[in-house]
Design a protein around this motif. Structure first.
Motif, PDB file in Angstrom:
ATOM      1  N   LEU A   8      36.011  37.722  39.859  1.00 23.81           N
ATOM      2  CA  LEU A   8      35.801  36.388  39.307  1.00 23.81           C
ATOM      3  C   LEU A   8      36.393  35.323  40.224  1.00 23.81           C
ATOM      4  O   LEU A   8      35.763  34.278  40.469  1.00 23.81           O
ATOM      5  N   GLU A   9      37.568  35.567  40.742  1.00 20.34           N
ATOM      6  CA  GLU A   9      38.215  34.612  41.648  1.00 20.34           C
ATOM      7  C   GLU A   9      37.342  34.344  42.873  1.00 20.34           C
ATOM      8  O   GLU A   9      37.188  33.189  43.301  1.00 20.34           O
ATOM      9  N   LYS A  10      36.718  35.367  43.411  1.00 18.03           N
ATOM     10  CA  LYS A  10      35.852  35.190  44.576  1.00 18.03           C
ATOM     11  C   LYS A  10      34.645  34.321  44.233  1.00 18.03           C
ATOM     12  O   LYS A  10      34.258  33.446  45.029  1.00 18.03           O
ATOM     13  N   LEU A  11      34.064  34.534  43.068  1.00 20.54           N
ATOM     14  CA  LEU A  11      32.925  33.711  42.647  1.00 20.54           C
ATOM     15  C   LEU A  11      33.333  32.249  42.523  1.00 20.54           C
ATOM     16  O   LEU A  11      32.607  31.348  42.957  1.00 20.54           O
ATOM     17  N   LEU A  12      34.495  31.995  41.931  1.00 19.26           N
ATOM     18  CA  LEU A  12      34.970  30.619  41.789  1.00 19.26           C
ATOM     19  C   LEU A  12      35.249  29.997  43.148  1.00 19.26           C
ATOM     20  O   LEU A  12      34.971  28.814  43.374  1.00 19.26           O
ATOM     21  N   LYS A  52      41.722  23.974  51.228  1.00 16.46           N
ATOM     22  CA  LYS A  52      43.089  24.471  51.405  1.00 16.46           C
ATOM     23  C   LYS A  52      43.459  25.469  50.306  1.00 16.46           C
ATOM     24  O   LYS A  52      44.037  26.529  50.570  1.00 16.46           O
ATOM     25  N   VAL A  53      43.116  25.143  49.067  1.00 23.19           N
ATOM     26  CA  VAL A  53      43.425  26.024  47.947  1.00 23.19           C
ATOM     27  C   VAL A  53      42.669  27.347  48.075  1.00 23.19           C
ATOM     28  O   VAL A  53      43.237  28.434  47.893  1.00 23.19           O
ATOM     29  N   TYR A 110      44.469  31.255  48.641  1.00 19.84           N
ATOM     30  CA  TYR A 110      44.357  32.431  47.780  1.00 19.84           C
ATOM     31  C   TYR A 110      43.444  33.507  48.366  1.00 19.84           C
ATOM     32  O   TYR A 110      43.638  34.697  48.095  1.00 19.84           O
ATOM     33  N   ALA A 111      42.481  33.104  49.186  1.00 19.36           N
ATOM     34  CA  ALA A 111      41.676  34.113  49.875  1.00 19.36           C
ATOM     35  C   ALA A 111      42.563  34.941  50.796  1.00 19.36           C
ATOM     36  O   ALA A 111      42.436  36.168  50.878  1.00 19.36           O
ATOM     37  N   ASP A 112      43.494  34.277  51.461  1.00 19.41           N
ATOM     38  CA  ASP A 112      44.416  34.961  52.355  1.00 19.41           C
ATOM     39  C   ASP A 112      45.423  35.806  51.578  1.00 19.41           C
ATOM     40  O   ASP A 112      45.618  36.983  51.877  1.00 19.41           O
ATOM     41  N   GLU A 113      46.037  35.228  50.562  1.00 24.52           N
ATOM     42  CA  GLU A 113      47.097  35.927  49.827  1.00 24.52           C
ATOM     43  C   GLU A 113      46.564  37.082  48.987  1.00 24.52           C
ATOM     44  O   GLU A 113      47.258  38.071  48.776  1.00 24.52           O
ATOM     45  N   LEU A 114      45.322  36.957  48.504  1.00 25.39           N
ATOM     46  CA  LEU A 114      44.740  38.006  47.664  1.00 25.39           C
ATOM     47  C   LEU A 114      43.802  38.919  48.440  1.00 25.39           C
ATOM     48  O   LEU A 114      43.209  39.830  47.865  1.00 25.39           O
TER      49      LEU A 114
END
Length: 466
Positions: A139-143, A451-452, A456-460
């Protein structure tokens, strides 16, 4: 026998787990069958640790391993009808499948909640790692992809239900990228902190100390077989805060997706209509109004949150256990899997909807245009104040009233006001452009969105499609 979902009582079974693949995923970790399986795994880990200390042979380990592979939930429940005790029933059922040599080492020196609490920590940790977190990351990737795709789509900001200064639609979605990303990290951290125990009836290692000079090291050996660590102190139960914190991370995640759903539901209102759910060819929105297209998926997520969020109070109540333990959590703790299924069902629903989210750019522009001239009020007041106007806010407030009364724009009135010219003449080119084109007054909404998402793409460790 094939499962007849319509004979079940919980709507989680007969209504919200209709997709077979999702039901099977949930069942792997959260069913009664899986609970018994994980409890049996703890009993096996105990025997393995005993064998490493030469308390029993490797043949015993092999026997127990085979026994738990053959073990069924049905036979454990049948045994419980006689014993009136679930863990004694589990132990008896395993012992019935092994030799007399192996029987004494099953459940050796342990109490029921050495098995129950350790098994729960193990299965919830596994569920988080292998099911909950991957589903949330999908879901996070879709958002993230929606946020990047719409990072430059100017949208009127809204506070208190009123039009505010502009943002971008991507920026609005980036809020949830950030909030959900933060919760994903919290679930990961709290699931890793789930603890086990092999400390006996009151947590003082009374029984294991009869055989081991350092019973804590034996406890560590057993839990190491399960990739768990011991609670720093136990009574008959593991310190409840580890489970409380884990469930809180799930419930607060549920709140994030409920808030997202509420925003999307409101953006689907007829008078706003900036986004829409994909509507199937044969789908019906109302039993009496054929034209309606209700935001049923977003409404469902909020409704599910309303059902499961209050259950967090039960977890807080389960923190309280008299002395070394009472039984007041024995029933309530069994419902944690329902909360997890409720969350996962809602996340999977949002995944399906988000893949087909329709953004109506014409309506976004139309809604922005309604009050775009009044948006100029904020930068105008701030700029006037920055160039030493003694009462800039009041001056602009009066201008907004005059603009409404005379049906003129603020920009037109500013040019007409002789008393404002000394200040307006000091505006630089960038500041003048913001006043002539309100759509440019979006700050760093686009850059902040990027930036956001990148953070999170990097951290997750999420690989983006855009």
């Amino acid at each position: 026998m094939k499962r007849n979902i319509f004979e079940n009582i919980s709507p989680l079974d007969h209504r919200y787990s209709l997709r077979e693949n999702e039901f099977n995923d949930y069942s792997t970790y959260l069913s009664e069958k899986s609970k018994v399986k994980y409890q049996a795994q703890v009993e096996l880990a105990l025997v393995k640790a005993l064998a490493k200390r030469d308390m029993c042979s490797t043949t015993v380990v092999e026997e127990v391993e085979t026994a738990i592979e053959e073990l069924t939930t049905e036979e454990v429940y049948a045994e419980e009808k006689k014993t009136k005790h679930n863990i004694r029933a589990l132990v008896n059922s395993i012992q019935a499948k092994v030799s007399d040599e192996a029987k004494p080492f099953i459940h050796f020196t342990t109490t029921s909640f050495d098995i129950v609490d350790t098994a729960n920590s193990l299965r919830y940790k596994k569920a988080a790692e292998e099911l909950i977190l991957p589903t949330l990351k999908e879901l996070e990737k879709l958002l993230m992809n929606i946020a990047l795709r719409e990072k430059d789509t100017v949208q009127v900001g809204r506070t208190h239900g009123q039009h505010a200064v502009p943002v971008t639609f991507g920026f609005s979605i980036a809020e949830y990228v950030s909030r959900l990303g933060n919760r994903i990290q919290e679930i990961e951290a709290k699931s890793e902190q789930l603890k086990g125990k092999i400390a006996g009836a009151v947590g003082a290692y009374n029984a294991s100390h009869l055989f081991f000079e350092d019973p804590e090291s034996f406890e560590a050996d057993v839990l190491n077989e399960l990739d768990l660590e011991a609670s720093s102190h136990s009574t008959q139960i593991v310190e409840p805060e580890y489970m409380t914190d884990f469930v809180h991370s799930l419930v607060s995640t549920f709140g994030v997706i409920a808030n997202f759903s509420d925003d999307m539901r409101n953006l689907q209102r007829s008078e706003i209509a900036e986004v829409g759910e994909h509507f199937g060819e044969d789908q019906v929105g109302s039993s009496t109004m054929p034209h309606k297209r209700n935001p049923i998926n977003y409404e469902n997520v909020k409704s599910m949150w309303k059902e499961f969020m209050p259950r967090m109070m039960t977890l807080y109540q389960d923190q309280i256990s008299e002395h070394q333990r009472d039984l007041t959590n024995s029933a309530s703790s069994r419902f944690i899997p329902e909360l997890i299924v409720g969350l996962l069902a809602s996340v999977n629903r949002l995944i399906r909807v988000s893949k087909k989210l329709v953004v109506d750019h014409e309506n976004i522009q139309k809604n922005f245009d309604q009050n775009k001239e009044m948006i100029v009020a904020e930068p105008l007041y701030i700029l006037l104040a920055s160039y030493d106007h003694p009462d800039a806010h009041e001056a602009v407030r009066k201008l907004t009233l005059e603009a409404e009364e005379k049906d003129k724009t603020l920009r037109e009135l500013v040019v007409e006001k002789e008393e404002l010219k000394p200040y307006v003449e000091k505006f630089n080119d960038k500041q003048k452009k913001l006043l002539t084109n309100p759509a440019k007054y979006i700050g760093i909404a686009s850059e902040k969105t990027e930036k956001v998402v990148e953070k999170y793409a990097d951290e997750l460790d999420i690989e983006l499609s855009i």
